[in-house]
Design a protein around this motif. Structure first.
Motif, short mmCIF file in Angstrom:
data_model
loop_
_atom_site.label_atom_id
_atom_site.label_comp_id
_atom_site.label_asym_id
_atom_site.label_seq_id
_atom_site.Cartn_x
_atom_site.Cartn_y
_atom_site.Cartn_z
N LEU A 47 0.89 -1.26 -0.17
CA LEU A 47 0.04 -0.02 0.14
C LEU A 47 0.77 1.51 -0.06
CD1 LEU A 47 -2.53 -0.94 2.95
CD2 LEU A 47 -3.07 -1.25 0.51
N MET A 48 2.10 1.09 0.24
CA MET A 48 3.07 2.27 0.53
C MET A 48 3.52 2.99 -0.73
SD MET A 48 4.76 0.94 4.11
CE MET A 48 5.22 2.60 4.74
N LYS A 49 3.91 4.13 -0.53
CA LYS A 49 4.95 4.65 -1.60
C LYS A 49 6.16 5.11 -0.80
CE LYS A 49 0.82 6.66 -3.87
NZ LYS A 49 -0.09 8.00 -3.88
N VAL A 50 7.38 5.26 -1.78
CA VAL A 50 8.48 5.69 -1.23
C VAL A 50 8.43 6.85 -0.30
CG1 VAL A 50 11.03 6.34 -1.83
CG2 VAL A 50 9.69 4.66 -2.94
N GLY A 51 8.81 7.03 1.03
CA GLY A 51 8.73 8.00 1.84
C GLY A 51 7.68 7.93 2.83
N GLU A 52 6.65 7.11 2.76
CA GLU A 52 5.59 7.12 3.44
C GLU A 52 5.82 6.24 4.90
OE1 GLU A 52 1.52 7.56 0.94
OE2 GLU A 52 2.34 5.52 1.06
N THR A 53 5.40 6.68 6.07
CA THR A 53 5.26 5.87 7.26
C THR A 53 3.89 5.59 7.47
OG1 THR A 53 7.38 7.26 7.74
CG2 THR A 53 6.09 6.10 9.52
N ILE A 54 3.50 4.37 7.93
CA ILE A 54 2.50 4.03 8.27
C ILE A 54 2.59 3.10 9.63
CG2 ILE A 54 0.47 2.57 7.66
CD1 ILE A 54 0.97 2.89 5.02
#
Length: 177
Positions: free
Chosen positions: A134-141
């Protein structure tokens, strides 16, 4: 002589009788045991979900979304640009930690280090396998993960107990094809 012959004949006839198989003293129905196990698992999962929902309600700083895969997640840092997400076979470089539901650190980011995860090609926490895609580079979840999508009934054999729900904050650093 006739008596001996009659005794021998009766022993032979009785000895050749069909042997009845022995039945268990306490017959158990495996279907009943399976149904009981399923019912117990449903109760355990409901209790676990109640705990997770309670933790999510108390965390007013984040907006959690429910995944169809049974975990919850909230963006700490969301990238709005239309950039790619990891696909099967990509190498996702991530940092992550693992805490209990109250936020007590079980494994720190420093302890776990940077991980290069080959998407869907290696064994990893099942909820994170889905979540990383689900993530894109730079995202934090931050992911809130019930035990059945984390380490299940066995735990990790070290710091994570049996049937223990966890939280994990993941940052996607890079994607390599």
């Amino acid at each position: 002589m006739k008596i001996n012959f009659l005794i021998l004949a009766s022993i032979l006839c009785l000895g050749c009788a069909k042997v009845e198989p022995r039945r268990p003293i306490n017959p158990t129905n495996s279907t009943t045991i399976l149904k009981e196990t399923i019912e117990e698992s449903i109760k355990l999962n409901a209790l676990e979900e109640d705990k997770i929902i309670d933790v999510i309600k108390k965390d007013s700083t984040k907006t959690y979304q429910v995944s169809p895969n049974g975990f919850w997640y909230a963006y700490i840092n969301k990238i709005e640009e239309d950039t790619p997400t990891p696909k099967v076979g990509d190498i996702a470089t991530i940092t992550y930690n693992i805490t209990d539901l109250q936020g007590t650190v079980i494994y720190s980011e420093a302890e776990l280090g940077t991980k290069e995860y080959k998407v869907d090609k290696e064994d990893f926490i099942s909820a994170l396998q889905v979540g990383i895609k689900l993530m894109k580079v730079g995202e934090t979840i931050t992911f809130v993960i019930p035990s059945y999508s984390a380490f299940g009934i066995s735990g990790d054999g070290n710091k994570i107990g049996i049937n223990q729900s966890i939280k994990s904050t993941v940052t996607l650093i890079n994607i390599n094809k």
